[in-house]
Design a protein around this motif. Structure first.
Motif, PDB file in Angstrom:
ATOM      1  N   ALA A   1     -15.732 -19.900  10.886  1.00 41.67           N
ATOM      2  CA  ALA A   1     -15.069 -18.556  11.488  1.00 41.67           C
ATOM      3  C   ALA A   1     -13.942 -18.380  13.059  1.00 41.67           C
ATOM      4  CB  ALA A   1     -16.477 -16.796  11.205  1.00 41.67           C
TER       5      ALA A   1
ATOM      6  N   ALA B   1     -17.247 -12.876  13.933  1.00 36.93           N
ATOM      7  CA  ALA B   1     -17.498 -13.800  12.812  1.00 36.93           C
ATOM      8  C   ALA B   1     -18.627 -14.550  13.106  1.00 36.93           C
ATOM      9  CB  ALA B   1     -16.543 -13.814  11.315  1.00 36.93           C
ATOM     10  N   GLY B   2     -18.360 -15.582  13.708  1.00 32.77           N
ATOM     11  CA  GLY B   2     -18.442 -16.641  14.920  1.00 32.77           C
ATOM     12  C   GLY B   2     -19.697 -16.118  15.802  1.00 32.77           C
TER      13      GLY B   2
ATOM     14  N   THR C   1     -21.261 -13.412  15.000  1.00 33.33           N
ATOM     15  CA  THR C   1     -22.580 -13.039  14.723  1.00 33.33           C
ATOM     16  C   THR C   1     -23.356 -13.866  13.327  1.00 33.33           C
ATOM     17  OG1 THR C   1     -20.791 -12.764  12.381  1.00 33.33           O
ATOM     18  CG2 THR C   1     -21.833 -11.345  13.790  1.00 33.33           C
ATOM     19  N   GLY C   2     -23.188 -15.119  14.137  1.00 30.21           N
ATOM     20  CA  GLY C   2     -23.882 -16.298  13.912  1.00 30.21           C
ATOM     21  C   GLY C   2     -25.029 -16.726  14.415  1.00 30.21           C
TER      22      GLY C   2
ATOM     23  N   GLY D   1     -20.587 -19.129  10.560  1.00 32.00           N
ATOM     24  CA  GLY D   1     -20.490 -17.878  11.700  1.00 32.00           C
ATOM     25  C   GLY D   1     -19.381 -19.793  12.559  1.00 32.00           C
TER      26      GLY D   1
ATOM     27  N   ILE E   1     -21.605  -2.402  14.230  1.00 25.12           N
ATOM     28  CA  ILE E   1     -22.531  -4.068  13.176  1.00 25.12           C
ATOM     29  C   ILE E   1     -23.503  -3.985  14.590  1.00 25.12           C
ATOM     30  CG2 ILE E   1     -22.689  -6.309  12.842  1.00 25.12           C
ATOM     31  CD1 ILE E   1     -21.169  -5.060  10.659  1.00 25.12           C
TER      32      ILE E   1
ATOM     33  N   LEU F   1     -25.712 -12.398   9.328  1.00 27.91           N
ATOM     34  CA  LEU F   1     -25.882 -13.958   9.226  1.00 27.91           C
ATOM     35  C   LEU F   1     -27.220 -13.847  10.331  1.00 27.91           C
ATOM     36  CD1 LEU F   1     -21.995 -15.321   9.530  1.00 27.91           C
ATOM     37  CD2 LEU F   1     -23.512 -15.910   7.829  1.00 27.91           C
TER      38      LEU F   1
ATOM     39  N   LEU G   1     -12.340 -10.638  15.321  1.00 27.74           N
ATOM     40  CA  LEU G   1     -12.813 -10.694  14.154  1.00 27.74           C
ATOM     41  C   LEU G   1     -13.554 -11.795  13.491  1.00 27.74           C
ATOM     42  CD1 LEU G   1     -11.083  -8.019  11.752  1.00 27.74           C
ATOM     43  CD2 LEU G   1     -13.197  -7.435  12.997  1.00 27.74           C
ATOM     44  N   LEU G   2     -12.654 -12.352  13.909  1.00 25.25           N
ATOM     45  CA  LEU G   2     -12.989 -13.972  13.651  1.00 25.25           C
ATOM     46  C   LEU G   2     -14.037 -14.820  14.676  1.00 25.25           C
ATOM     47  CD1 LEU G   2      -9.950 -15.301  12.446  1.00 25.25           C
ATOM     48  CD2 LEU G   2     -11.672 -15.556  10.531  1.00 25.25           C
TER      49      LEU G   2
END
Length: 650
Positions: free
Chosen positions: A183, A225-226, A228-229, A180, A287, A236, A221-222
């Protein structure tokens, strides 16, 4: 407060340095005083800063200080600056307030641990990192705090490093979060490429004209993504259940006040960017909603008390992302705050149970504890009612705000998914409650012999959190225009993003969706119906749990026998860890094995070892010529002369 704002993160950092380096051999009461005093003082300063902030006009609520330039390279420079606005104020109070109670609780929970000073040093460092994250005035400094909480989670999850399972869990959390974080870094690079700055204020002002929809979508989006980590969302999320290997107060700190809320804060802080990227907002909402439902189904059948709460956290964080994704950023932060109260209480209550049972965590070996742990039982019941969404407890107001926002913004399927998740939430938390505190005792002899209520240093934080879980929802009461204090307070930060769903869910006349796609307005009657639906779902979940685990305790075994395949899938967490192991972990291990055994050992080491052997062999031959005997040297010289003469006259 501009001058002293740095002390809010600075004091926990000082506590970490003192306990980690200076006072490593000091008495335990000195360690406790330094650690708790540092966070307590930071809380007091945060309250004072909040009072200053509230006294300012609504449109200019900002305390901002830039202390020095910490990076200077060519035309680029980055300042060390702290920003105390409504969003960071709420986050700072949550981190310091809940964190302070967890520090106090830890005095009793960790009193016999050999790593007492190290534990509190890590805990202070964790608090500092999260405060730096939420107070930073630019994305680059925020990323320093972002990585700091990742480091501290690794240190605290693997705190009992003598256990292989603890070290494995720490490594898993660290590695999954690196995915994540990579990203997030890519998003920062694109953002800087497009705007030439990391400063929040500059980005908020110029992003609408400086960024295209495509660029904003890629960045968001990036960023997500981070998130979600850090916040343990699909795909993730797998590190968070294993994080239960750390001490229980660490679980409370990670789940309630620090690390997993970082992703939600990132999305809220970047709300101006997300409103420029409708596709990214849709991804966040989808998500979040799917993760909330997915994790809740796993929590239905887990038998480890801490793992039930771990999957509960994943589910509740999903609610927060659902709120942010439909444009209700303030509602997402509202649920973040109330969740901090009742989830910290649930984890600390679970820790009190584990402490009383000498380390037992299996719900199948509990039962009937309400008689032996009256304070733990009462406070845990309050937290259970709060997370279930029963009125007037805190979870009802914040969860209802998110569900109402999803409905108002046109995301009817996500609203339905959220309502079903509310039913599942009420069921699994009261399943846990009944198995732990009610019914017959299923304790083994060792646990029964040591059964006792926790000391006041552990139960007082439980009582304070119970009060907050009971009344915290009144920070923002729907249907009461003058009761929506938190939403109005956050409006200067989130209004540029999406007054839409936040406004719609609270009955204002004008509202629009986060992407600006359509206007939405809900009549009061519709809001009341939606509240009744979510409340009915929660009541149904509690009722089903009561019938299954109190009235008819044989039902669970019958259902497992009847739906054994479904039960095994849920109990084994949809086999996601096994799938990841087969698709990612084992192939990487196989490739690593090839590089190790063939490339490293055979080619690299083999060539170097072979060269060394050639040199050594040549040396062993030449060494025979160096005998140290003069007569031998004379003979060799004569032979050499003869050989030369023979060559010349041949």
């Amino acid at each position: 407060m501009e001058t002293w704002l740095w002390l809010i993160p600075g004091l926990p950092l000082l506590g970490a340095i003192l306990n980690g380096i200076v006072l490593r051999r000091a008495p335990r009461h000195s360690t406790s005083l330094v650690a708790c005093g540092a966070v307590g003082a930071a809380l007091a300063l945060a309250v004072a800063a909040m009072a200053d902030l509230v006294s300012l006009p609504e449109t200019s609520r900002l305390i901002h200080s830039r202390y020095f330039t910490w990076i200077a390279a060519g035309d680029f420079s980055a300042a060390f600056g702290l920003r105390f606005d409504p969003l960071s104020a709420v986050m700072t109070l949550v981190v310091t307030g809940v964190g302070f109670l967890i520090h106090l609780y830890s005095i009793g929970y960790m009193h016999a641990d050999r790593g007492y000073s190290r534990y509190f040093a890590y805990l202070n460092l964790f608090t500092f990192s999260m405060l730096l994250l939420v107070l930073a005035d630019n994305f680059l400094l925020m990323f320093v705090g972002w990585e700091g909480v990742g480091l501290c989670s690794y240190l605290l999850i693997g705190f009992w490093f003598e256990k292989q399972s603890a070290t494995d869990a720490g490594k898993k959390a660290f590695l999954v979060n690196r995915v994540g974080d990579f990203a997030f870094l890519l998003g920062l690079f694109i953002l800087f490429r497009q705007m030439g700055t990391f400063d929040f204020e500059t980005i908020a002002t110029h992003a609408p004209e400086a960024l295209t929809t495509a660029a904003a979508t890629a960045i968001c989006l990036l960023f997500f993504a981070g998130a979600t980590g850090k916040s343990a969302q699909l795909p993730l999320y797998v590190w968070l259940p294993d994080a239960m290997e750390g001490p229980t107060p660490v679980s409370a700190l990670i789940h309630a006040a620090t690390m997993v809320t970082a992703g939600v804060y990132l999305v809220a802080r970047a709300s101006v960017l997300f409103t420029l990227a409708p596709a990214a907002l849709t991804a966040v909402a989808t998500i979040g909603g799917v993760t909330a439902f997915f994790a809740a189904t796993i929590a239905l059948v887990q038998t480890d008390i801490k793992r039930v709460l771990a999957y509960s956290t994943i589910s509740q964080i999903g609610y927060m992302f659902l709120g942010a994704g439909v444009g209700a950023f303030a509602s997402g932060i509202f649920h973040l705050a109330t969740h901090a109260f009742f989830k910290a209480l649930l984890f600390l209550g679970a820790g009190s149970v584990i402490h009383a049972l000498s380390g037992e965590q299996d719900l199948r070996r509990m039962g009937g504890l309400s008689r032996h742990l009256p304070r733990t039982h009462a406070t845990f019941l309050v937290a259970s009612l709060a997370i279930a969404g029963i009125v007037p407890f805190a979870g009802f107001f914040s969860k209802d705000a998110i569900l109402g926002a999803a409905y108002a913004s046109g995301h009817r399927f996500l609203w339905f998914l959220g309502v079903v998740t509310a039913l599942l939430t009420a069921f699994y938390i009261f399943r846990l409650y009944f198995l732990c505190f009610r019914g017959e005792e299923r304790l083994d002899a060792h646990a029964r012999a040591h059964l006792h209520e926790s000391p006041p240093v552990m139960t007082v934080p439980l009582i304070v959190l119970a009060v907050l879980s009971a009344v915290g929802g009144f920070m923002s009461v729907p249907l009461l225009p003058q009761g929506q204090w938190l939403h109005r307070f956050l409006a200067p930060v989130t209004s540029g993003a999406a007054p839409a769903a936040d406004a719609a869910v609270h009955g204002t006349a004008a509202a629009h969706a986060a992407a600006g796609a359509h206007a939405a307005h809900m009549p009061v009657a519709v809001e009341v119906i939606l509240m009744a639906v979510s409340l009915s779902a929660a009541a149904a979940g509690i009722g089903i749990a009561y019938r299954m685990y109190r009235l008819y305790p044989s039902w669970p075994a019958l259902l497992v026998a009847r739906f054994g395949r479904v039960y095994r899938v849920l109990y084994n967490k949809y086999y996601v860890d096994e799938i990841y192991a087969a698709v990612i972990v084992w192939p990487l291990k196989a490739v690593s094995f090839v590089f190790w055994k063939i490339v490293d050992v055979v080619l690299v080491d083999g060539s170097l070892v072979g060269l060394g052997r050639i040199v050594a062999g040549g040396g062993s031959i030449l060494r025979r010529l160096q005998t140290g005997i003069v007569q031998s040297y004379a003979v060799l010289m004569m032979l050499g002369v003869v050989a030369i003469l023979y060559y010349l006259i041949r």
